[in-house]
Design a protein around this motif. Sequence first.
Motif, mmCIF file in Angstrom:
data_model
loop_
_atom_site.group_PDB
_atom_site.id
_atom_site.type_symbol
_atom_site.label_atom_id
_atom_site.label_comp_id
_atom_site.label_asym_id
_atom_site.label_seq_id
_atom_site.Cartn_x
_atom_site.Cartn_y
_atom_site.Cartn_z
ATOM 1 N N GLY A 128 0.791 -1.229 0.000
ATOM 2 C CA GLY A 128 0.000 0.000 0.000
ATOM 3 C C GLY A 128 0.817 1.269 0.000
ATOM 4 O O GLY A 128 0.276 2.343 -0.248
ATOM 5 N N THR A 129 2.122 1.166 0.258
ATOM 6 C CA THR A 129 2.986 2.343 0.214
ATOM 7 C C THR A 129 3.737 2.453 -1.109
ATOM 8 O O THR A 129 4.502 3.400 -1.297
ATOM 9 N N ARG A 130 3.489 1.504 -2.013
ATOM 10 C CA ARG A 130 4.148 1.520 -3.323
ATOM 11 C C ARG A 130 3.161 1.157 -4.436
ATOM 12 O O ARG A 130 3.450 0.364 -5.313
ATOM 13 N N LEU A 131 2.012 1.767 -4.372
ATOM 14 C CA LEU A 131 0.961 1.457 -5.347
ATOM 15 C C LEU A 131 1.366 1.836 -6.763
ATOM 16 O O LEU A 131 0.917 1.226 -7.733
ATOM 17 N N GLU A 132 2.239 2.840 -6.892
ATOM 18 C CA GLU A 132 2.682 3.265 -8.220
ATOM 19 C C GLU A 132 3.534 2.201 -8.894
ATOM 20 O O GLU A 132 3.735 2.242 -10.120
ATOM 21 N N LYS A 133 3.998 1.215 -8.135
ATOM 22 C CA LYS A 133 4.822 0.143 -8.686
ATOM 23 C C LYS A 133 4.001 -1.059 -9.159
ATOM 24 O O LYS A 133 4.531 -1.988 -9.756
ATOM 25 N N ILE A 134 2.699 -1.046 -8.879
ATOM 26 C CA ILE A 134 1.844 -2.182 -9.216
ATOM 27 C C ILE A 134 1.321 -2.030 -10.643
ATOM 28 O O ILE A 134 0.501 -1.151 -10.934
#
Length: 314
Positions: A128-134
Amino acid sequence: MGHKKKTSLKVTLQSQQTRLKNKEKAAHAAEAAELKTKHKGKGKAPALRPTIPFTPTDKILLIGEGNFSFAHALVIDPPSSLEHLPPSNITATSYDSEEECYDKYPDARSKVDVLRERGVEVFFGVDGTRLEKIHALKGKRFNRVVFNFPHAGKGITDQDRNILSNQMLILGFLRSVVGCLAEGSIPTPNLPRKRNRPADDDDDDDVNDDAADDYMDASSPSATQGARGTVLITLRNVPPYTNWDVPRLAKTPPKPTSLGTLPNPNYKLLRSFVFHRNTWKGYEHRMTKGERAHGRGTTGEGGEDRTWEFCLKD
């Protein structure tokens, strides 16, 4: 240098914790006085309906789903106002890998099977702290992003370090989720005015979050069509969770401690309301540490569950 940056952020957050503790003492004194006044009154207040923060047209992203019982309740047996919410409008995610999730929460497998059969998108291994990586979330925008009972799950026994760890989680989530939120105008919840505060007054020190509870009609949408997406964070409204100071972190996050680091976005608190678990049939809150009796724990018992709803500030 890295140690200095971390120390600076820690000092900032700990300063906020001290301020919050003092504020809580004053709030408890005021609450005691209010209860004493209420007991002198006659009659009972009318029953209030729980707030449903979704509409049938919303696109909803669920973060940190645990055993997927909230997503299951939202799809299989939702409140009457959401009977026509398409399952395809829901994306449910878990921080764990699929194997880890089923090992930690054995009942999750059957729920995920049902969700997928109905057309819900389910993804595992989502931080949830790296949603831009999904990759699966790239280009998608949501009207509601929900993080129920977030917890870093690091098992830290020192309270101050545990609070800091979870504050870092919240800050990381609020920074990362920006790219997932629908763009538009600021939502306008139908909330009662409190203490004659002007409409644009956003001073957190004067916000009585509890006062906004359940005065909202259960069917009232929290946003009009074309409004920007909102973030909903639900926590127990008792220590140690109140010490995380989520409204303050969202509205006035600590400033970056190093050059070249982008500041956290500022959010506007739209409202807060009691999260009634029995509204979501079959929902079971599970602890991040699944080995604790399959995620069942007793931390933070008593008090209430409360949801805070935010949108990005202009």
